[in-house]
Structures are given as C-alpha cells and as structure tokens.
Write an enzyme that holds these catalytic residues in place. Sequence first.
Site, PDB file in Angstrom:
ATOM      1  N   ALA A   1      -0.125   0.896   8.032  1.00  0.00           N
ATOM      2  CA  ALA A   1       0.102   1.774   9.174  1.00  0.00           C
ATOM      3  C   ALA A   1       1.175   2.771   8.743  1.00  0.00           C
ATOM      4  O   ALA A   1       1.971   2.477   7.841  1.00  0.00           O
ATOM      5  CB  ALA A   1       0.585   0.952  10.359  1.00  0.00           C
TER       6      ALA A   1
ATOM      7  N   GLY B   1      -1.595  -2.624   7.325  1.00  0.00           N
ATOM      8  CA  GLY B   1      -2.755  -2.162   8.100  1.00  0.00           C
ATOM      9  C   GLY B   1      -3.951  -1.807   7.220  1.00  0.00           C
ATOM     10  O   GLY B   1      -5.090  -1.822   7.681  1.00  0.00           O
TER      11      GLY B   1
ATOM     12  N   GLU C   1      -5.576  -5.021   6.561  1.00  0.00           N
ATOM     13  CA  GLU C   1      -6.154  -5.420   7.857  1.00  0.00           C
ATOM     14  C   GLU C   1      -7.448  -4.657   8.135  1.00  0.00           C
ATOM     15  O   GLU C   1      -8.413  -5.206   8.663  1.00  0.00           O
ATOM     16  CB  GLU C   1      -5.118  -5.203   8.964  1.00  0.00           C
ATOM     17  CG  GLU C   1      -3.941  -6.164   8.813  1.00  0.00           C
ATOM     18  CD  GLU C   1      -2.814  -5.891   9.797  1.00  0.00           C
ATOM     19  OE1 GLU C   1      -2.217  -4.796   9.724  1.00  0.00           O
ATOM     20  OE2 GLU C   1      -2.544  -6.757  10.630  1.00  0.00           O
TER      21      GLU C   1
ATOM     22  N   GLU D   1       4.476  -6.720   5.784  1.00  0.00           N
ATOM     23  CA  GLU D   1       5.191  -6.350   7.012  1.00  0.00           C
ATOM     24  C   GLU D   1       6.564  -7.023   7.150  1.00  0.00           C
ATOM     25  O   GLU D   1       7.491  -6.439   7.700  1.00  0.00           O
ATOM     26  CB  GLU D   1       4.334  -6.660   8.254  1.00  0.00           C
ATOM     27  CG  GLU D   1       3.216  -5.659   8.504  1.00  0.00           C
ATOM     28  CD  GLU D   1       1.927  -5.973   7.753  1.00  0.00           C
ATOM     29  OE1 GLU D   1       1.952  -6.796   6.828  1.00  0.00           O
ATOM     30  OE2 GLU D   1       0.893  -5.372   8.106  1.00  0.00           O
TER      31      GLU D   1
END
Length: 259
Positions: free
Chosen positions: A66, A112, A115, A135
């Site tokens: 992200a 992300g 993911e 993370e």
Amino acid sequence: MAYENLIQEVKENILYVTINREKALNALNKTTLAELADVISFAGKTDEIRGVILTGAGEKAFVAGADIKEFADYAGKQGEDLAKRGHESVFNAIENSSKPFIAAINGFALGGGLELAMACHMRIASHHAKLGLPEVTLGLIPGYGGTQRLTQLVGKGKAIELITTANMVTAEVAERIGLVNYVVPQADLISKAEEILNVIKQRAPLAVSSAIKAVIAAVNNTNGYETEINEFSKCFDTQDFKEGVTAFIEKRKPLFKGE
Ligand code: CAA
C-alpha cells in the site's frame, strides 16, 4: 478505458492488467485501487474475458505494498476505512470474481502487493521475485487480507513466522511453502500464465466459475459443501453441460458457449 495507473488490454479473451507506477514500485495508492476496482468489475461482466493476468510495470516490483506516504498521518478510524474499502472493492472482488485471476509476480510483492497476489486465484513468480508482509516494521499488521490468506496458503506456523519477523522469502521458497504455483524465468512469466489460461479457455466457462466459487467457499469456511452441491446442480441446467456430455459421446471436442 484509459487509466492513470493501469495499463489494460484484452487479447484472445485474456485481460492483461499492468499496475503502472514504476517509480513508486507500483505501490497501491487510492487512484490505483479505484482503477483496479473498476477493471475487476469490467472483467466480471465482460463475457469475452475468460481470465485475467495481473502484473506490475518494470522488472523490480510487482507491487511494493500500500502507498505508505498516503496513510502516514492516519489514525484508527481512517485505517479501518482504508482496510474495509480495499477488502470490498479490490481484494475480495478479485477472489470472488467469476473469472480466474493469475498474479504474475515480476519482482517485489510486499505488504498490500503480496496481499493482492494472494487474492488472485493463482500466482506465478519470476526467479528474482521477493515476497513478504513487512507491515510490522511500520508498526502495523497486514490490512488487505494478508493475515487470513497467507494462513490459508501456507498454514499457521509459517504465516505467523513470516508476518511477525517481516522476513521476505525468495520465489523458490515461496513455491516450496505453497505461496506460489510456479517459478519461472522473468522472460517466461506472462507466457506461463497464458499457458494456464489457454487450457482453462477450452473448458466450460460456467463450470469454471462454479469451481472457483466452491473452492473459495472452502478456504473461507462459508458452507463449502453446500456451495459445492448448489454449484454442481446449477451446472446440470447449462447448455455447456449438454454440449460437454454430447461431445464426449460423439467423440469430438466440445464447443462451449458459456450458456
Ligand atoms: N509506498 C510508497 N512508496 C513506496 C513504497 C510503498 N509501499 N515502496 C517503495 N516506494 C517508493 C520509495 O519511497 C521510493 O520513492 P522515492 O524515489 O520518491 O524516494 C521508490 O519507491 C523506490 O523505492 P526505494 O528507494 O525504497 O527502493 P529500494 O530498492 O531501496 O528498496 C524496497 C526496495 C525494499 C521494496 C523498499 O522500497 C521497501 O521496503 N518498500 C516498502 C515495502 C513495505 O513496507 N510495504 C508494506 C506497505 S504497508 C501495507 O501494504 C499495508 C497493508 O497491508 C494494507
């Protein structure tokens, strides 16, 4: 449709989607997520598309996570909104799509990014790819489904190890632990994904969608056996079922229409 951060093209019933923010290692900012949501929805409702290949621009990164710069000053409520919106519009939307998605992991797949790859139905990595959920190095945990999908793919022990250490794994290790389906040279990445989708393209489209739905029900613990029975029975009412069985009896190749 022209997008700011995605390149997309349909060729021979395959939708190719490239996340195109190479300078930011294809990090998922708001615009990219909104565009992904749009293209996922387009894939779902376009009959011509029989499968999707998702990759990142360049050879360094699939997606490095992200966009950290976008959420740097967030507090809890904004974090919750970010995760919920992402889950619904992109990550779950891919997993629940009636079309098979393959992530072609051409480099770093982190946070992300991993993911996103894990939300796809299959993953192929090039030899130099590195995968991880870093993370906790930012004081966070994975927020786009990573704690769940990594556990489903590699089991509890490995998932907790990878998430709590934030260690990356090589493509070869990822293949050994079941995180990716295949590892290939970078030059063969897209053709390997095409090879799989070209086989799927010969199969009955509605049966393929039903199969994906039933498998996803298994991993998400949402009445998998019941889903299988429902989807199995629905297949009997399709023209494709009649065509498949007739072709078998007539000793010819079936010509499925997705009806
Ligand atoms: N968000 C925003 N920008 C990012 C980014 C990210 N996730 N990852 C890389 N970039 C940017 C860098 O800031 C840099 O930009 P500038 O040139 O403007 O400084 C550019 O991409 C190139 O990156 P690096 O200079 O860091 O390249 P490197 O080769 O030294 O390192 C890397 C590569 C190891 C992948 C490193 O970039 C890195 O660690 N990136 C962050 C990985 C990460 O922590 N991802 C998880 C994000 S949080 C998340 O995803 C939450 C969630 O689950 C929802």
